[in-house]
Design an enzyme around this catalytic site. Sequence first.
Site, PDB file in Angstrom:
ATOM      1  N   ILE A 197       3.914  -7.558  -1.888  1.00  0.00           N
ATOM      2  CA  ILE A 197       2.985  -7.083  -1.432  1.00  0.00           C
ATOM      3  C   ILE A 197       2.084  -6.476  -2.069  1.00  0.00           C
ATOM      4  CG2 ILE A 197       2.047  -5.613   0.754  1.00  0.00           C
ATOM      5  CD1 ILE A 197       4.232  -7.858   1.547  1.00  0.00           C
ATOM      6  N   CYS A 227      -3.925   5.976  -2.183  1.00  0.00           N
ATOM      7  CA  CYS A 227      -2.572   5.840  -3.346  1.00  0.00           C
ATOM      8  C   CYS A 227      -3.066   5.000  -4.399  1.00  0.00           C
ATOM      9  CB  CYS A 227      -1.431   5.278  -2.792  1.00  0.00           C
ATOM     10  SG  CYS A 227      -0.411   6.601  -1.818  1.00  0.00           S
ATOM     11  N   ASP A 245       6.916  -0.363   1.581  1.00  0.00           N
ATOM     12  CA  ASP A 245       6.843   1.230   1.663  1.00  0.00           C
ATOM     13  C   ASP A 245       8.517   1.769   1.578  1.00  0.00           C
ATOM     14  OD1 ASP A 245       4.375   1.436   1.892  1.00  0.00           O
ATOM     15  OD2 ASP A 245       3.827   1.888   3.945  1.00  0.00           O
ATOM     16  N   PRO A 281      -8.234  -4.660  -2.301  1.00  0.00           N
ATOM     17  CA  PRO A 281      -9.663  -4.688  -1.996  1.00  0.00           C
ATOM     18  C   PRO A 281      -9.917  -4.729  -0.595  1.00  0.00           C
ATOM     19  CG  PRO A 281      -8.751  -6.787  -2.576  1.00  0.00           C
ATOM     20  CD  PRO A 281      -7.697  -5.770  -2.888  1.00  0.00           C
ATOM     21  N   VAL A 282     -11.248  -4.438  -0.295  1.00  0.00           N
ATOM     22  CA  VAL A 282     -11.898  -4.375   1.127  1.00  0.00           C
ATOM     23  C   VAL A 282     -12.374  -5.754   1.501  1.00  0.00           C
ATOM     24  CG1 VAL A 282     -11.777  -1.890   1.092  1.00  0.00           C
ATOM     25  CG2 VAL A 282     -13.716  -3.153   0.653  1.00  0.00           C
ATOM     26  N   ASN A 287       1.174   5.746   9.853  1.00  0.00           N
ATOM     27  CA  ASN A 287       0.560   4.394   9.782  1.00  0.00           C
ATOM     28  C   ASN A 287       0.120   3.966  11.192  1.00  0.00           C
ATOM     29  OD1 ASN A 287       0.936   4.422   6.966  1.00  0.00           O
ATOM     30  ND2 ASN A 287       2.472   3.087   7.139  1.00  0.00           N
TER      31      ASN A 287
END
Length: 429
Positions: A338, A126, A316, A132-133, A23
Amino acid sequence: MDRIRIVGGNKLNGTIPISGAKNAALPLMIAALLTEETLILDNVPRLADVAQLQRILGNHGVDIMSAGKRSGDHEYQGQTLHISAANVIDTTAPYELVSKMRASFWVIAPLLARMHETKVSLPGGCAIGTRPVDLLIMALEKLGAEVAIDGGYVIAKAPGGLTGAEVDFPKVTVSGTHVALMAATLAKGTTVITNAACEPEIVDVADCLNKMGARVSGAGTPRIVIEGVSRLGGARHTVLPDRIETGTYAMAVAMTGGDVLLRGARPELLQSALDVLTEAGAVITPNNEGIRVARNGAGINPVIVSTAPFPGFPTDLQAQLMALMTRAKGSSHITETIFENRFMHVQELARFGARIHLDGETATIEGIGILRGAPVMATDLRASVSLVIAGLAAEGETMVNRVYHLDRGFERLEEKLSGCGASIERISD
């Protein structure tokens, strides 16, 4: 298609080297687009996502050379990438490349900042909720970009370059923070990002950008200030260790019992997860080599956890913790705050005999003494490794299918675990 076969019941003992953080490596590679000079990145993990991003950057005309060596069983430095974006030949990132990995959408920021125009496909990755962007686009518009969505592509233009601005995110977003940070480095004037993500990977990228000549302060806090510069240069930077990989192997040791040194791990990167593991009964001992994790004799204690942005418990690691709690002495509760729809591993864990009840975004796990091996199917990157953790402790054989998800985020997973005594192997059909 590859599968992973596990025969459970072995304790883990030995040393596991922790790889560079995926990441951080991905946005660091993307940041190379901000300069004509060469960016050298050390400790880059060998992962499917890294290879895919190399293909995407190559599509833009970026030249990448890779080197790496193994100097002993426990001394593995990943690979070193020499990345040169001196000749950007194409500012379009096509669907067939971007659709395979969500983070590749972030190329929109450096391409727009340096080339003043770009066309990037809406992303893949994933299948976790909607993700969303919108916040990324909002950040670019705040910096003066003209943005349109047409035919599944985001088309962004800034003919006169980007301009510093106040970027106030309505909610914490790691992707949005990365995009705003990279775009603002070459903007005219000062940019202030508020409600910024505080993740260590954001700090790592900011550190690298500063080595390249950027003027970034406040990374790691909710307020980041970027003084724009006219150009960035080359630099050399070492990717920080992967806190998610660290937490994953720590939970595997807590699950099976044993004693493992996670070489190169840094406790400050995942203190909340280490605190939860301590509550669950693991013994966590940081030292100058990394983090030692042990669980000898005592059972696993149940916990109550909610995921949260850093420095909270990482989303995660949620699936891995759930696998661990299937063997706890009592009921555990895990709330996901999240991402929506991030409990796809529950059905597969149930195949081991796990008892898990879902109520909205909260999972209640009734601990059981024994898991039984089963054929299971990975649904996403982190869920897939939770099935491996369950299989390590289950009686009998477990076969994990669709392990290409694992290859996206875990370097040499079978090798690292088998080196500590696990009975685990990859089977190629």
